[in-house]
Design a protein around this motif. Structure first.
Motif, PDB file in Angstrom:
ATOM      1  N   UNK A   1       0.861  -1.184   0.000  1.00 10.47           N
ATOM      2  CA  UNK A   1       0.000   0.000   0.000  1.00 10.47           C
ATOM      3  C   UNK A   1       0.898   1.235   0.000  1.00 10.47           C
ATOM      4  N   UNK A   2       0.862   1.977  -1.117  1.00  7.02           N
ATOM      5  CA  UNK A   2       1.679   3.179  -1.242  1.00  7.02           C
ATOM      6  C   UNK A   2       0.996   4.376  -0.608  1.00  7.02           C
ATOM      7  N   UNK A   3      -0.319   4.497  -0.825  1.00  6.20           N
ATOM      8  CA  UNK A   3      -1.066   5.594  -0.203  1.00  6.20           C
ATOM      9  C   UNK A   3      -2.504   5.156   0.021  1.00  6.20           C
ATOM     10  N   UNK A   4      -3.155   5.856   0.928  1.00  2.00           N
ATOM     11  CA  UNK A   4      -4.534   5.521   1.271  1.00  2.00           C
ATOM     12  C   UNK A   4      -4.590   4.560   2.440  1.00  2.00           C
ATOM     13  N   UNK A   5      -5.815   4.263   2.859  1.00  2.00           N
ATOM     14  CA  UNK A   5      -5.983   3.296   3.934  1.00  2.00           C
ATOM     15  C   UNK A   5      -7.311   2.582   3.779  1.00  2.00           C
ATOM     16  N   UNK A   6      -7.436   1.511   4.517  1.00  2.00           N
ATOM     17  CA  UNK A   6      -8.642   0.707   4.461  1.00  2.00           C
ATOM     18  C   UNK A   6      -8.494  -0.535   5.308  1.00  2.00           C
ATOM     19  N   UNK A   7      -9.244  -1.550   4.962  1.00  2.00           N
ATOM     20  CA  UNK A   7      -9.198  -2.824   5.678  1.00  2.00           C
ATOM     21  C   UNK A   7      -9.215  -3.954   4.667  1.00  2.00           C
ATOM     22  N   UNK A   8      -8.590  -5.063   5.053  1.00  2.00           N
ATOM     23  CA  UNK A   8      -8.654  -6.242   4.197  1.00  2.00           C
ATOM     24  C   UNK A   8      -9.205  -7.418   4.989  1.00  2.00           C
ATOM     25  N   UNK A   9      -9.859  -8.294   4.261  1.00  2.00           N
ATOM     26  CA  UNK A   9     -10.307  -9.572   4.801  1.00  2.00           C
ATOM     27  C   UNK A   9      -9.709 -10.633   3.892  1.00  2.00           C
ATOM     28  N   UNK A  10      -9.059 -11.618   4.488  1.00  2.00           N
ATOM     29  CA  UNK A  10      -8.411 -12.671   3.713  1.00  2.00           C
ATOM     30  C   UNK A  10      -9.004 -14.011   4.136  1.00  2.00           C
ATOM     31  N   UNK A  11      -9.581 -14.722   3.180  1.00  2.00           N
ATOM     32  CA  UNK A  11     -10.039 -16.102   3.395  1.00  2.00           C
ATOM     33  C   UNK A  11      -8.987 -17.007   2.783  1.00  2.00           C
ATOM     34  N   UNK A  12      -8.428 -17.910   3.584  1.00  2.00           N
ATOM     35  CA  UNK A  12      -7.362 -18.780   3.107  1.00  2.00           C
ATOM     36  C   UNK A  12      -7.475 -20.139   3.792  1.00  2.00           C
ATOM     37  N   UNK A  13      -6.648 -21.072   3.330  1.00  2.00           N
ATOM     38  CA  UNK A  13      -6.608 -22.411   3.920  1.00  2.00           C
ATOM     39  C   UNK A  13      -5.292 -22.597   4.651  1.00  2.00           C
ATOM     40  N   UNK A  14      -5.364 -23.089   5.887  1.00  2.00           N
ATOM     41  CA  UNK A  14      -4.142 -23.312   6.651  1.00  2.00           C
ATOM     42  C   UNK A  14      -3.478 -24.623   6.235  1.00  2.00           C
ATOM     43  N   UNK A  15      -2.416 -24.993   6.955  1.00  2.00           N
ATOM     44  CA  UNK A  15      -1.658 -26.189   6.595  1.00  2.00           C
ATOM     45  C   UNK A  15      -2.471 -27.475   6.741  1.00  2.00           C
ATOM     46  N   UNK A  16      -3.587 -27.450   7.469  1.00  2.00           N
ATOM     47  CA  UNK A  16      -4.466 -28.615   7.620  1.00  2.00           C
ATOM     48  C   UNK A  16      -5.650 -28.565   6.656  1.00  2.00           C
ATOM     49  N   UNK A  17      -5.613 -27.639   5.702  1.00  2.00           N
ATOM     50  CA  UNK A  17      -6.694 -27.421   4.740  1.00  2.00           C
ATOM     51  C   UNK A  17      -8.000 -26.980   5.388  1.00  2.00           C
ATOM     52  N   UNK A  18      -7.899 -26.355   6.556  1.00  2.00           N
ATOM     53  CA  UNK A  18      -9.067 -25.773   7.207  1.00  2.00           C
ATOM     54  C   UNK A  18      -9.170 -24.315   6.760  1.00  2.00           C
ATOM     55  N   UNK A  19     -10.387 -23.905   6.417  1.00  2.00           N
ATOM     56  CA  UNK A  19     -10.587 -22.533   5.970  1.00  2.00           C
ATOM     57  C   UNK A  19     -10.441 -21.583   7.161  1.00  2.00           C
ATOM     58  N   UNK A  20      -9.659 -20.534   6.947  1.00  2.00           N
ATOM     59  CA  UNK A  20      -9.410 -19.533   7.982  1.00  2.00           C
ATOM     60  C   UNK A  20      -9.780 -18.162   7.431  1.00  2.00           C
ATOM     61  N   UNK A  21      -9.984 -17.210   8.326  1.00  2.00           N
ATOM     62  CA  UNK A  21     -10.318 -15.855   7.906  1.00  2.00           C
ATOM     63  C   UNK A  21      -9.627 -14.841   8.807  1.00  2.00           C
ATOM     64  N   UNK A  22      -9.018 -13.870   8.152  1.00  2.00           N
ATOM     65  CA  UNK A  22      -8.524 -12.678   8.834  1.00  2.00           C
ATOM     66  C   UNK A  22      -9.487 -11.583   8.413  1.00  2.00           C
ATOM     67  N   UNK A  23     -10.176 -10.999   9.368  1.00  2.00           N
ATOM     68  CA  UNK A  23     -11.252 -10.079   9.025  1.00  2.00           C
ATOM     69  C   UNK A  23     -10.963  -8.670   9.523  1.00  2.00           C
ATOM     70  N   UNK A  24     -11.114  -7.702   8.612  1.00  2.00           N
ATOM     71  CA  UNK A  24     -11.038  -6.299   8.998  1.00  2.00           C
ATOM     72  C   UNK A  24      -9.663  -5.810   9.402  1.00  2.00           C
ATOM     73  N   UNK A  25      -8.603  -6.431   8.909  1.00  2.00           N
ATOM     74  CA  UNK A  25      -7.248  -6.002   9.245  1.00  2.00           C
ATOM     75  C   UNK A  25      -6.965  -4.641   8.605  1.00  2.00           C
ATOM     76  N   UNK A  26      -6.543  -3.683   9.421  1.00  2.00           N
ATOM     77  CA  UNK A  26      -6.247  -2.343   8.901  1.00  2.00           C
ATOM     78  C   UNK A  26      -5.004  -2.372   8.024  1.00  2.00           C
ATOM     79  N   UNK A  27      -5.065  -1.654   6.897  1.00  2.00           N
ATOM     80  CA  UNK A  27      -3.902  -1.450   6.033  1.00  2.00           C
ATOM     81  C   UNK A  27      -3.813   0.041   5.724  1.00  2.00           C
ATOM     82  N   UNK A  28      -2.601   0.508   5.583  1.00  2.00           N
ATOM     83  CA  UNK A  28      -2.358   1.925   5.312  1.00  2.00           C
ATOM     84  C   UNK A  28      -1.011   2.036   4.626  1.00  2.00           C
ATOM     85  N   UNK A  29      -0.621   3.258   4.246  1.00  2.00           N
ATOM     86  CA  UNK A  29       0.636   3.460   3.531  1.00  2.00           C
ATOM     87  C   UNK A  29       1.777   2.770   4.274  1.00  2.00           C
TER      88      UNK A  29
END
Length: 184
Positions: free
Chosen positions: A100-128
């Motif tokens: 992120x070069x400029x601006x701000x917001x939030x990200x949500x990432x849906x991914x699979x862990x090493x056990x193939x279980x679905x995981x979610x990171x929700x509302x993580x702040x991102x900024x420059x």
């Protein structure tokens, strides 16, 4: 004489445009090189790091120092401007990096862990200054909170459609010049 010069210039422009389209427009979803391929240690030094996966580190959100960002060549990456929220998918086996070069917001990432279980990171702040790296199958949802939008740098030119459009328009323009110069 003018027709030959015009034709040569147009051919040169067309050659450059074709090289650009073929050389800088990888298919969507092509990953960035891994940290090892970039010649960096597996864990880059940063001023602040938040890890969300266990041993695999499928999702890593860091805030590299200016020196680390320069060493990774981040400032040379192509830009993408987003004025509203967007999402992207990461295919299995790919590593995707976003800075992120400029601006701000939030990200949500849906991914699979090493056990193939679905995981979610929700509302993580991102900024420059935020570097987001996702390794493996995932969906990333970006929510832009800045009124001025968000500029995100990516290691690859991933807006190939726009580049193809510009290259095609340039080719048509050159063809028109060549055809038009023949009628003089």
């Amino acid at each position: 004489m003018m027709n030959g010069v015009t034709g040569c210039v147009c051919h040169l422009i067309l050659l450059i445009a074709t090289a650009g389209v073929l050389g800088f427009a990888p298919p969507r979803g092509v990953s960035s090189p891994t940290r090892l391929e970039r010649g960096l240690p597996q864990q880059a030094t940063s001023t602040r790091t938040e890890l969300f996966a266990t041993t695999n580190k499928q999702v890593e959100i860091t805030f590299p120092s200016q020196d680390d960002a320069a060493a990774m060549g981040i400032r040379d990456w192509p830009q993408q401007f987003h004025s509203k929220s967007w999402s992207e998918s990461v295919a299995e086996g790919l590593l995707v990096s976003r800075y992120v070069l400029s601006g701000n917001g939030r990200i949500t990432v849906d991914y699979y862990d090493e056990n193939d279980d679905k995981q979610r990171i929700s509302g993580q702040r991102v900024y420059a200054g935020t570097l987001v790296e996702v390794d493996g199958e995932a969906n990333i949802f970006w929510d832009v909170e800045s009124d001025d939008g968000m500029i995100v740098l990516t290691p690859n030119y991933e807006e190939g459609g726009k580049l193809l459009l510009v290259g095609g328009a340039l080719a048509v323009f050159c063809a028109g010049l060549i055809i038009g110069s023949g009628n003089l």
